[in-house]
Every structure is written in C-alpha cells, then in structure tokens.
Write an enzyme that holds these catalytic residues in place. Sequence first.
Site: not given
Ligand code: S3P
Length: 425
Positions: A20, A24, A119, A312, A339, A343
Amino acid sequence: MKLTKLKGLKGEITVPGDKSISHRGIMLGALSEGTTEITNFLQGADCLSTISCFQKMGVEIENKGDVVTIKGNGLHGLKAPSDTLDVGNSGTTTRLMSGILAAQSFVSTVDGDASIRKRPMKRIMTPLSMMGAKIESINDNFCAPLRITGAPLTGIHYDSPIASAQVKSAILLAGLYAEGKTSVTEPYVSRNHTELMFRYFGVDVETEGTTATVSPATKLTGGKVEVPGDISSATYFIVAGLIVPNSEILIKNVGINPTRDGIIKVCKEMGGDITLLNERTVSGEPIADILVRSSSLKGITIGGSIIPTLIDEIPAIAMLACFAEGTTVIKDAQELKVKESNRIDVVVNHLKKMNASIEATEDGMIIEGTGHLTGATIETNLDHRIAMSFAIAGLVAEGETEILNGEVVTISYPTFYEDIKRLAI
Ligand code: S3P
C-alpha cells in the site's frame, strides 16, 4: 510449488516493503515538486504496474531495485497517456489512480487482467462522479476497462457505505484538485497510509474519528520515503511461526500502523507468543521487529471494527484457526468476496479439501480447530494471498501440498518461497 511438513522455522527475516505504501509513494512522488527517493520499495508486480502507468503519463521514474527515484511533474504536470493505462492485477492502482485521473485535463483508459475486470468499480465511480468527473465503464458493468474524462472537481462530503482505504484514498486524491474541502466518513477506520503520506508531503489533511478531510493542495513536496516491511507479508511468517512446532522467527522492520495491526491483536488474543521489539517511526509510519514463537492457540470471534485492519490477513488467519482449540468465527468480512478472488469461497473450499472443519457464512466463515490438515492440490485462483496462505498450511499438513500457479506470489512477495527455505530447520 510443493511443500511438506517442517520440523521447525528458525531465524531472522526481513519481509519486502509494504504494498500500500509503495503504491502511494509513486503516486504522490509523481504529483510532487522535486525528487522523491523511495527505499525498500516493493518490487512486486502490482507496484511495478503503478510505476509503468505514471511513466506513461510522462513521469520520469528510475527503478534501481531497492531504491526508486521519481522526478515529480507537480500536481498539474501529468501528460495524456498515448495508450491504455495497464494496471495488471492491481486494485489499488486502479482505484487510487482513478481519483487522480478524474481531475486531469485529458481522457484516459484504465484496464487490467481478467481478475481486475471483475472487481467492483461503482464504489469509486459514484463519489468521483459526484465531484464532477466523468467515469464510464466501457463494458457497462461497473468494472474495468474504465474511460475517465477529467474535469474541474468540487469538494464533497461522502458517507462511504464500506470501510475501504481504496475508496477513501481515491476520493482524497481527487480532493487535492477540488474546489473546497473533501471529506470521507467510513463505517470503521480503514488503513490511513494516504492520510499519513499526505501529511509527510505537506498536504493539509485532518482526521477525526472515522472521517478524513483534505483541503485542496497547491503543491506537494517530494523527499525521502522509507517503506516499512509489509505486515500483510509478515503475516505468513507470523502464522507459520505460531503453528509450526519448534519455531522462533524474528521478522525485522515491519509496519505496525494501528490501522493494519489487527493480525497482531488477533494472534495475541488466540494465545500466540508474539513480542514487538525496537518500536520506532519511519517516514511517518510506526514500525517494529516482531518475534514469534510456536504457541498453543484457542479459537476466538473476529468481527466489527477490527476487520478492515486485517482484511488481507483473513485467509492466513483461517489456517491459524485450524490449529486453535475450539471455534473461530470470522464475521463482518463480506468484502472478502470482492478481493483478487472470492476469498470466502476459495478459502473454505480449499481447506475442506485439506480435511479442515470449516463452513462458509454470508460474511465470513466458522472454523473448528482440529489441529490437523491433510496435504492437497491447491488451485490459487491466481490470488497471491491464497497461494501464500495455503503454502503455510502445507508446512503443517500431513503429506504433500501442491500450490498450482504458485508464482502468483510475485504480486506482493517475490522471495516468499526462498524465505521459507531459509528458515526451515
Ligand atoms: C488497500 C486497501 C484494501 C486492501 C488492499 C490494499 C490499499 O482494499 O485489501 O490489498 O492499499 O488501500 P479495500 O480498500 O478494497 O478494502
């Protein structure tokens, strides 16, 4: 990939950088003035997709392995891509980048692999459209490919029906460009890496309870970003360390942001022997070394506000529950269905194949810990977290476990199997 029962796991590892935060870092670096240098960047396929999308929009990004250098184009310097922006398998790239694209003065098309094309994107299309952007699902099914026509945006307050950092971040990124403030309220707090990195890059962002508010930005200032180890990747070795007998693993430099640390809380509540050492802060994010030792575990109920902080990690928690005494109930986790794979179904069906006592529910699963699994052939459904969770199950199951398409781990943890081998005794 084939795995068999291990005698133990011992030693020290460093897991790859947080997925994540790596995404960013590229996005904010691209929109900044000056140069951003990201160390411990995750060289996983998803984050490489983010790099290539921003390169296609004219951003100079040099990837020298562990260090990635971005020459920022500034908030208004992205160029119209001459081609479709290919997000590969990455939901984070799709949703967060859409927030940025919504505000550009060009039209772009965003597309990805077969999983991405399933998705749900309505969750970002609705709020970004409310802000003034035009986002179409080309196949009219609220999924990618998306055609995004950027427009001048207006700040909104959005009451998000789901706790999703991807939805929140898409809106906040669009909010950088909007007229007036933009705020998002979620039912529970989701991961806050966007908010923390905004602050680190000089953006005015406030958080109160489950609401995050961003003011329009005039400029972002690039700098050095050190990416913590990914707690979602560390999870496989936390779980393995707890359930493989004779194990003691020290996982170094792991992000323990409270919006991500549900796995540690759950493991401790289940009776896991876990110690956090050397707690400190890097680039605005809390990190620690995690020491984990084999433990006797008991089943618990997991639901409510903790779910977004471990969303996750649930496939791996299911493996843990098989080795915990009593019942583990996972509820309020219906997001698992959308996801990289469904899952709930995939975990339950595959664990049944391994002779676990498990049932799916509408919003999660119920597991009776039997302390026993039998090796099986596991179809990964091209989902990296399914592959890694079942590989860990293979280390405690009787007989052999085969992970089909096991190379899918390269999405988030390219050295995963090597790390297992290194720790095996
Ligand atoms: C993420 C947010 C989560 C997570 C994904 C990464 C992110 O998803 O499951 O692996 O980097 O903001 P969701 O925002 O769909 O919950």
